[in-house]
Write a protein that holds these residues in place. Sequence first.
Motif, PDB file in Angstrom:
ATOM      1  N   ARG A 240       3.158  78.512  29.578  1.00 58.78           N
ATOM      2  CA  ARG A 240       4.365  77.707  29.741  1.00 58.78           C
ATOM      3  C   ARG A 240       4.120  76.262  29.322  1.00 58.78           C
ATOM      4  NH1 ARG A 240       6.523  73.921  32.843  1.00 58.78           N
ATOM      5  NH2 ARG A 240       8.786  73.974  33.183  1.00 58.78           N
ATOM      6  N   GLN A 244       6.050  74.174  26.313  1.00 56.05           N
ATOM      7  CA  GLN A 244       6.770  72.933  26.558  1.00 56.05           C
ATOM      8  C   GLN A 244       6.214  71.787  25.714  1.00 56.05           C
ATOM      9  OE1 GLN A 244       9.460  74.254  27.884  1.00 56.05           O
ATOM     10  NE2 GLN A 244       9.661  72.610  29.393  1.00 56.05           N
ATOM     11  N   PRO A 262      14.031  75.720  26.291  1.00 62.05           N
ATOM     12  CA  PRO A 262      13.009  75.226  27.217  1.00 62.05           C
ATOM     13  C   PRO A 262      12.662  76.277  28.262  1.00 62.05           C
ATOM     14  CG  PRO A 262      15.143  74.292  27.774  1.00 62.05           C
ATOM     15  CD  PRO A 262      15.334  75.061  26.492  1.00 62.05           C
TER      16      PRO A 262
END
Length: 278
Positions: A240, A244, A262
């Motif tokens: 993750r 990002q 996102p």
Amino acid sequence: MSVRRTLPQKERSLIGAWCFCDHYGPDDVNMDVAPHPHTGLQTVSWLFTGEIEHRDSLGVHAYVRPGELNLMTGGSGICHSEVSTPSSSVLHGVQLWLALPDAHRDAPRDFQHHVPPTVSVSGCAVRVFLGTLAGSTSPVRTFTPLLGAEVVLPAGSRVEFEVSPSFEHGVLLDTGDVSVEETVLSPGSLGYVGTGRSTLTLSSREGARVVLLGGEPFGEEIVMWWNFVGRTHDEIAAFREEWQAEGERFGRVQGYPGDRLPAPALPGGRLRPRGNPA
């Protein structure tokens, strides 16, 4: 869009390496899914109605159409976008994921397209998009023994398939009515059959369309969250964070007119492996 997530669920997390099954539509809808990441899995797209434009960070620009298989290998990391085409007024199909075994979960990005022939078995129309059934074999490469097929049963039909006793199977009812062995499935439900059977019998009173999934029990614990398949909470959190930060693991989709999707926030507790009940 109407989506029925038949796998995973509380009663069962995997059928073979199949770890995810979203059954959607039919809906009159414009779909626009911005670039998003995947790890540790293969995506299998199978449509009944409509058309979807696919772009990924491997550089593939392709279309998903009814009766045609698109299989994308995420491996160590990939991202892709999915957009319905202007000619598609209705979308209806299944989105499936395959968990990659530990020895291959960092496999390089890949994309395969296959148009399976239709074979007739006891009056039923069968399209085998993965594995082997009814004498039809798909050339598409997978990392564990698997089966994936669409079966259309006419009214009053009964068909018996020879299957591998080492496989467990799932039967997803799309439309109509069907019985698996002697168990009647409700519309949109997924019936499960364990290992040890050399035949699988389907029957229908009024006609039906089903998706038949199968595979050898996976035998590995996986951690699934959002679009990632991993083995630990910390690994998922690292995926993750890299997404990002727009890290190089996932690459970039060229030609999509918009921003990336996102990642949502991680849950408060630690992610745990998904297991199957006995």
